[in-house]
Design an enzyme around this catalytic site. Structure first.
Site, mmCIF file in Angstrom:
data_model
loop_
_atom_site.group_PDB
_atom_site.id
_atom_site.type_symbol
_atom_site.label_atom_id
_atom_site.label_comp_id
_atom_site.label_asym_id
_atom_site.label_seq_id
_atom_site.Cartn_x
_atom_site.Cartn_y
_atom_site.Cartn_z
ATOM 1 N N ILE A 325 89.774 -33.254 42.659
ATOM 2 C CA ILE A 325 90.881 -33.532 42.013
ATOM 3 C C ILE A 325 91.795 -31.934 42.586
ATOM 4 O O ILE A 325 91.172 -30.526 42.380
ATOM 5 C CB ILE A 325 91.281 -33.436 40.911
ATOM 6 C CG1 ILE A 325 90.518 -34.885 40.067
ATOM 7 C CG2 ILE A 325 93.222 -34.152 40.503
ATOM 8 C CD1 ILE A 325 90.666 -35.854 39.272
ATOM 9 N N GLU A 326 92.798 -31.983 43.125
ATOM 10 C CA GLU A 326 93.754 -30.897 43.582
ATOM 11 C C GLU A 326 93.721 -30.012 42.061
ATOM 12 O O GLU A 326 94.841 -28.583 42.085
ATOM 13 C CB GLU A 326 94.532 -30.596 44.315
ATOM 14 C CG GLU A 326 95.908 -31.903 43.927
ATOM 15 C CD GLU A 326 95.639 -33.247 44.700
ATOM 16 O OE1 GLU A 326 96.177 -34.120 44.528
ATOM 17 O OE2 GLU A 326 94.332 -33.610 44.662
#
Length: 520
Positions: A325-326
């Site tokens: 996930i960023e």
């Protein structure tokens, strides 16, 4: 050694002067210093101060209703906002769309990294991220309304290559959040789901001569172990112990789950094992899952692409890939809704800027993002639709640099209903909005740049799959049971190339039983 002051939220906010720049850190409902925002709104409504503030943020913080940045959406409080993602704060969006504030939208990863440049005293960040998208000064320069006229992004050429120059600016106040503070003002993130860019924002503010204010769950009597300190006390000016637990939730959906912060490993949530109903979304996610490669490092966007993990789980193949996930989590199960940005049972949680370093350096093998609007050239828009500003978030950073990217979405929207049977697809009711058009409203993904870099790009819908060539979209697959002209070509406001090797989509996508996915 000078120690941080311990103040109530309102007393801390009373220190803020008008006309200054403040930075905040958080991700949707994660790491939000809610009590500080409430106090800021309260002070402004009572006194009209502080006013004419400039706010800088990477990820939007909000619950799509009242919390997070929605507290700051009082006309006159913030006069300029520079942010990477706007979707969770509709009240702030409204001010921007009504020209009541100067507003910019820049790539989330770029803003995250710009905090580090500010901390280091550098005047700008040099990056290729955003070239040929709406952020490029030759297109829109990231400006969101008519009131916004100043260029804060420049274009330069170095050694024969183009780069964008993202300017930095001093930060006078930082409104942050941690879990614990000790007697030295050191801050830990024991219960937080993400590290984000807290260290860099605090450093940037301190080195700008500013004031760092941190909301914490508790002040502890013992010293925080040195390795657990994320914001050293030398950066911290004011500590605000939270008064109400609901103003310090782990996410806006979850009060506290230790598996989100990597403290324990628990059985995955029940929904991870729930079979998705066989509808348009599952068809799309199944087809996307067929692109997964064993050992791949993958990013799944919010919304439609989240279902790819569920398909892989159903098929017993999810452990063959690593989901990221960023916001920083690596591995585990990415969560959705107001938990988005967190993962259950992550293998690691790194800083957000570091995650984007990896992404921008082409470390991502595969990325699967949403398909809100696409044009015949292959450009994709997910950031702006009429009066609604969703913002690009990390979409540009991710899609521009992943080795392979697939955009996933229904062919039409608003009312689409389909049925399946005997391995075929039937359209029972067509959606009112045609998503493949002549020209997108805003270029969030540049097909021209993708062609220039030789990136593999797919556009996956429930009835058709497209690729990208130098001429634009190429129709490569059509669902069995679908009439090519009536259900595909006539339902596009665009002209596309049809591959001479056009084939049917795999019939297993349209059957109730498991498809026998094998990630190779």
């Amino acid at each position: 050694m000078k120690k941080a002051k311990i103040l109530a939220a309102r007393k801390a906010i009373d220190c803020i002067e008008s006309g200054k720049t403040f930075a905040v850190d958080g991700f949707c409902g994660i790491g939000v210093p809610e009590e500080l925002y409430i106090a800021l709104q309260e002070r402004f409504l009572q006194t009209g101060k502080p006013n004419h503030m400039t706010m800088i943020f990477a990820a939007c913080q909000g619950d799509m209703s009242e919390r997070g940045f929605n507290h700051l959406a009082e006309e006159g409080l913030v006069s300029t906002a520079i942010g990477g993602h706007w979707n969770n704060a509709p009240k702030l969006q409204k001010l921007a769309m009504e020209n009541k504030m100067t507003a910019y939208n820049l790539p989330l990863g770029v803003i995250s990294q710009t905090f580090r440049e500010t901390a280091a005293g550098k005047p700008f960040l040099l990056s290729k991220v955003g070239l040929k998208t709406f952020v490029d000064p030759r297109v829109e320069g990231g400006r969101l309304n008519k009131r916004t006229t100043e260029d804060i992004v420049d274009l330069v050429e170095l050694y024969g290559e183009e780069y964008l120059v993202y300017k930095t600016r001093p930060i006078h106040y930082a409104l942050l959040r941690g879990t614990y503070a000790d007697q030295y003002g050191n801050i830990s993130l024991d219960h937080e789901a993400c590290k984000l860019e807290l260290t860099a924002v605090a450093q940037a503010c301190k080195n700008s001569g500013g004031t760092v204010i941190v909301q914490v769950e508790k002040i502890v009597d013992t010293n925080i172990p040195a390795k657990n300190v994320i914001i050293p006390g030398i950066y911290v000016d004011i500590i605000v112990p939270v008064c109400q637990k609901e103003n310090h939730q782990q996410t806006f959906a979850t009060l506290y789950n230790p598996s989100y912060s990597g403290e324990v490993h628990i059985s995955l949530p029940a929904e991870a094992h729930t079979h998705m109903p066989l509808n348009a979304r599952k068809i799309i996610c199944r087809r996307a899952a067929m692109e997964l490669q064993k050992g791949s490092i993958v990013n799944l966007g919010i919304g439609m692409p989240e279902g790819i993990a569920a398909v892989a789980q159903d098929e017993g193949e999810r452990e063959k890939i690593t989901l990221t996930i960023e916001s920083g989590p690596i591995g585990g199960l990415p969560l959705s809704g107001l938990d988005f940005g967190a993962a259950a049972n992550p293998q690691a949680i790194i800083g957000q800027a570091s995650q984007f370093d990896f992404y921008q350096g082409r470390g991502l093998d595969q990325a699967f993002l949403g398909l809100a609007e696409c044009d015949e050239r292959g450009n994709v828009n997910v950031s702006k639709f009429g009066p609604k500003i969703a913002g690009c978030g990390g979409f540009i950073d991710i899609t521009q640099n992943a080795k392979m990217v697939a955009f996933c979405g229904t062919f039409t929207s608003s009312g689409l209903t389909v049925s399946t049977g005997d391995g075929k697809l039937r359209i029972l009711k067509e959606g009112r909005i045609r998503k493949i058009c002549k020209a997108v409203q805003q270029i969030t993904f540049s097909a021209k740049y993708a062609i220039q870099t030789g990136q593999k790009v797919l556009y996956i819908t429930e009835r058709a799959v497209f690729g990208l060539s130098s001429h634009g979209l190429v129709l490569q697959e059509v669902a069995p049971g679908i009439d090519l002209k009536h259900d595909v070509l006539d339902k596009m406001e665009a002209s596309v190339e049809i591959s001479p090797s056009l084939k049917e989509m795999d019939t297993r996508l349209f059957r109730q039983e498991k498809m026998g996915l094998s990630i190779q």
